[in-house]
Each structure stands twice: as structure tokens, then as C-alpha cells.
Design a protein around this motif. Structure first.
Motif, short mmCIF file in Angstrom:
data_model
loop_
_atom_site.label_atom_id
_atom_site.label_comp_id
_atom_site.label_asym_id
_atom_site.label_seq_id
_atom_site.Cartn_x
_atom_site.Cartn_y
_atom_site.Cartn_z
N UNK A 45 0.05 -6.82 5.19
CA UNK A 45 1.17 -6.06 5.35
C UNK A 45 2.45 -6.64 5.67
N UNK A 46 2.55 -7.85 6.02
CA UNK A 46 3.54 -8.68 6.25
C UNK A 46 4.41 -7.84 7.62
N UNK A 47 3.60 -7.70 8.46
CA UNK A 47 4.30 -6.86 9.62
C UNK A 47 5.51 -7.75 10.05
N UNK A 48 6.53 -6.96 10.52
CA UNK A 48 7.68 -7.67 11.09
C UNK A 48 8.70 -7.54 9.94
N UNK A 49 8.61 -7.18 8.78
CA UNK A 49 9.67 -7.36 7.80
C UNK A 49 9.82 -5.91 7.63
N UNK A 50 11.11 -5.60 6.94
CA UNK A 50 11.44 -4.24 6.94
C UNK A 50 10.85 -3.55 5.63
N UNK A 51 9.86 -4.23 4.78
CA UNK A 51 9.13 -3.63 3.74
C UNK A 51 8.43 -2.61 4.25
N UNK A 52 7.91 -1.54 3.54
CA UNK A 52 6.86 -0.40 3.80
C UNK A 52 5.82 -0.86 2.90
N UNK A 53 4.49 -1.28 3.34
CA UNK A 53 3.50 -1.75 2.57
C UNK A 53 2.18 -0.84 2.51
N UNK A 54 1.60 -0.81 1.46
CA UNK A 54 0.32 -0.11 1.36
C UNK A 54 -0.95 -0.97 1.14
N UNK A 55 -1.92 -1.27 1.93
CA UNK A 55 -2.99 -2.10 1.42
C UNK A 55 -4.29 -1.29 1.46
N UNK A 56 -4.90 -1.68 0.23
CA UNK A 56 -6.24 -0.64 0.07
C UNK A 56 -7.49 -1.54 0.18
N UNK A 57 -8.65 -0.91 0.82
CA UNK A 57 -9.53 -1.72 1.07
C UNK A 57 -10.76 -0.96 0.19
N UNK A 58 -11.29 -1.89 -0.65
CA UNK A 58 -12.50 -1.19 -1.49
C UNK A 58 -13.84 -1.86 -1.64
N UNK A 59 -14.76 -1.18 -1.78
CA UNK A 59 -16.11 -1.74 -1.80
C UNK A 59 -17.17 -0.69 -1.88
N UNK A 60 -18.43 -1.14 -1.98
CA UNK A 60 -19.73 -0.17 -2.10
C UNK A 60 -19.61 0.66 -0.83
N UNK A 61 -20.17 1.67 -1.00
CA UNK A 61 -20.35 2.66 0.30
C UNK A 61 -21.14 1.96 1.30
N UNK A 62 -20.67 2.20 2.55
CA UNK A 62 -21.32 1.42 3.64
C UNK A 62 -20.94 0.02 3.91
N UNK A 63 -20.27 -0.48 2.95
CA UNK A 63 -20.27 -1.87 3.20
C UNK A 63 -19.51 -2.51 4.20
#
Ligand SMILES: Nc1ncnc2c1ncn2[C@@H]1O[C@H](COP(=O)(O)OP(=O)(O)OP(=O)(O)O)[C@@H](O)[C@H]1O
Ligand SMILES: [Mg+2]
Length: 95
Positions: A45-63
Motif C-alpha cells: 500500500x506504500x503508506x506515507x506516500x501521496x498515492x491512493x492504492x487499492x490492494x486485493x486479497x484473493x483465494x479459496x473460500x475460508x482460506x
């Protein structure tokens, strides 16, 4: 001098409010390997920079996607003036 003091007081008030107002999300009772995931996501997410970022987390149900996302939220929410965690999107949008 007065200017310095008022800035200092404002800083203290912001710091205290950020600590007392935020409620933490319930993460797993016995979390395993969460800290490294939180660190990895913070890097992405590069916190502390002025960029707006979106990160996704994907994987099997319940993982274990929501759990580290909640831990991340708990970890970084104090760094923002306002924060909101929208959960159960799938369940709500099915209605
Ligand atoms: N790192 C972890 N340590 C301990 N328990 C965990 C961990 N990650 C997930 N769990 C537990 O596993 C279960 C499923 O986790 P979670 O809800 O995060 O999965 P999910 O991938 O978001 O599921 P879904 O695909 O249904 O949204 C929960 O009971 C959670 O507490
Ligand atoms: Mg989930």
C-alpha cells in the motif's frame, strides 16, 4: 512561542483522540502468521506516500482473507483522520 505551544497542544489532542476513539476489529482468537501478512500489505500500500492504492486479497473460500485484512485495518487506522471498514459485502449485496 505561543504558536509553537498551540501546535504542540493540537498534536497532543490529535494523538489522544486517535487512541481513544477507535474501536478495534475482532481478529482471530489465536492468530497465526498475521504480522508478516500485515507487513506485506503495508508495503504494497506504500503508506506515507501521496498515492491512493487499492490492494486485493484473493483465494479459496475460508482460506483467511478477511482476517489479515482486519488486522491490517487495526494496524493502520490510527494513521488516518477517519476510517471505516466495510465487511460482509458479499452477504449484503446478495439481498
Ligand atoms: N492467520 C490466522 N490465524 C488463525 N485463524 C485464522 C487465520 N486466518 C483465518 N483464520 C480463521 O479462519 C476462519 C476463516 O477466515 P476468514 O474469514 O479470514 O476467511 P475468508 O477467506 O475471508 O473467508 P470467505 O472466503 O468466506 O470470505 C476464521 O474463523 C478465522 O478466524
Ligand atoms: Mg472473507
Amino acid at each position: 512561542m505561543i504558536r509553537y505551544e498551540s501546535r504542540l497542544i493540537k498534536g497532543i489532542i490529535e494523538e489522544v483522540l486517535s487512541k481513544v476513539n477507535r474501536s478495534r476489529l475482532q481478529v482471530a482468537t489465536h492468530p497465526i502468521g498475521i504480522d508478516i501478512r500485515v507487513k506485506q500489505m503495508k508495503d504494497l500500500l506504500k503508506l506515507g506516500t501521496s498515492d491512493v492504492r487499492i490492494a486485493g486479497i484473493y483465494g479459496m473460500g475460508g482460506i483467511g482473507k478477511t482476517t489479515p485484512a482486519k488486522a491490517l485495518y487495526n494496524n493502520i487506522c490510527d494513521g488516518f483522520e477517519g476510517s471505516s471498514c466495510l465487511l460482509n459485502i458479499k452477504e449484503v449485496s446478495d439481498n
